[in-house]
Enzyme design. Structure first.
Site, PDB file in Angstrom:
ATOM      1  CG  HIS A  75      -2.161  -0.865   0.936  1.00  0.00           C
ATOM      2  ND1 HIS A  75      -3.444  -0.408   1.101  1.00  0.00           N
ATOM      3  CD2 HIS A  75      -2.276  -2.149   0.513  1.00  0.00           C
ATOM      4  CE1 HIS A  75      -4.296  -1.371   0.791  1.00  0.00           C
ATOM      5  NE2 HIS A  75      -3.604  -2.445   0.445  1.00  0.00           N
ATOM      6  CG  ASP A  76       5.057   3.310   1.518  1.00  0.00           C
ATOM      7  OD1 ASP A  76       4.610   4.477   1.556  1.00  0.00           O
ATOM      8  OD2 ASP A  76       6.275   3.056   1.437  1.00  0.00           O
ATOM      9  CB  VAL A  79       0.027   6.062  -2.371  1.00  0.00           C
ATOM     10  CG1 VAL A  79      -0.308   7.542  -2.283  1.00  0.00           C
ATOM     11  CG2 VAL A  79      -1.240   5.220  -2.441  1.00  0.00           C
ATOM     12  N   GLY A  81       5.104   5.926  -4.629  1.00  0.00           N
ATOM     13  CA  GLY A  81       6.293   5.074  -4.587  1.00  0.00           C
ATOM     14  C   GLY A  81       6.575   4.615  -3.164  1.00  0.00           C
ATOM     15  CG  ASP A  83       6.754   7.981  -0.243  1.00  0.00           C
ATOM     16  OD1 ASP A  83       5.923   7.137   0.155  1.00  0.00           O
ATOM     17  OD2 ASP A  83       6.426   9.105  -0.645  1.00  0.00           O
ATOM     18  CB  SER A  85       3.897   8.767   1.915  1.00  0.00           C
ATOM     19  OG  SER A  85       3.465   7.822   0.957  1.00  0.00           O
ATOM     20  CD  GLU A  98       0.222   7.631   1.111  1.00  0.00           C
ATOM     21  OE1 GLU A  98       0.519   6.422   1.190  1.00  0.00           O
ATOM     22  OE2 GLU A  98       1.038   8.505   0.760  1.00  0.00           O
ATOM     23  N   PRO A 173      -7.106  -0.113  -4.729  1.00  0.00           N
ATOM     24  CG  PRO A 173      -6.929  -2.430  -4.904  1.00  0.00           C
ATOM     25  CD  PRO A 173      -6.116  -1.170  -4.863  1.00  0.00           C
TER      26      PRO A 173
END
Length: 187
Positions: A75-76, A79, A81, A83, A85, A98, A173
């Site tokens: 999942h990281d 979105v 790449g 990183d 986030s 996120e 998704p």
């Protein structure tokens, strides 16, 4: 000279566009070139072992955490790449992160394992190892602990500073997708 100068400006602009295009096309190659196995060998030689210990301790308590850490990494990466986030709890631009997006909340897990690994790594090597690399190492170690192969993970990722719900909603998704919808989406 004025006429020639005017004719050279479009040519110079064309050269600039071609040069800029070449640089933009090379950015992925340059970014990949930074990643390498053994990235922390000199600056934090125990980094991967410390992450592995944190993951192993969590796995000993709950074997299901392996799937959670793999999913966290997935999942990281989808979105902005790989990183880290997805770990951020504040969106600098305002709004949700996120982590709070429907595909991640409340089902995404393993944040506590990453926090434990980061604390161990920070204690040994302050401000050296990125959270993004810790997430990647943790996913690899989860695969290994679940009885599969151990593979070398190139490191050198930089941590992202932006995290917003909208990007997660666009790139991941939704949890309501059926198996067929997921298969179609990843096709």
């Amino acid at each position: 000279m004025g006429v020639l100068g005017r004719r050279n400006k479009p040519a110079a602009a064309g050269v600039a566009v071609v040069a800029l295009t070449a640089v933009v096309c090379l950015l992925p190659v340059i970014a990949r070139a930074q990643l390498r196995v053994g990235f922390y060998d000199a600056t934090c030689p125990n980094a991967e072992a410390l992450v592995r210990q944190a993951v192993a301790a969590a796995f000993a308590r709950d074997t299901g955490i392996a799937a959670g850490l793999i999913r966290l990494h997935f999942h990281d990466c989808f979105v902005r790449g790989c990183d880290a986030s997805v770990l951020l709890t504040v969106n600098p631009g305002g709004g949700k992160t996120e982590r709070e997006a429907a595909p991640n909340n409340p089902s995404l897990r393993g944040f506590d394992v990453i926090d434990a690994a980061k604390a161990a790594v920070e204690s040994a090597c302050p401000r050296t190892v990125s959270c993004a690399d810790i997430v990647a190492f943790a996913a690899r170690d989860s695969i290994n602990l679940a009885g599969n192969l151990f593979y070398a993970v190139p490191a050198g990722r930089r941590d992202g500073r932006v995290s917003n719900e909208t990007e997660a909603l666009l790139n991941l998704p939704p949890p309501s997708f059926t198996a067929k919808e997921l298969t179609d989406r990843f096709r």
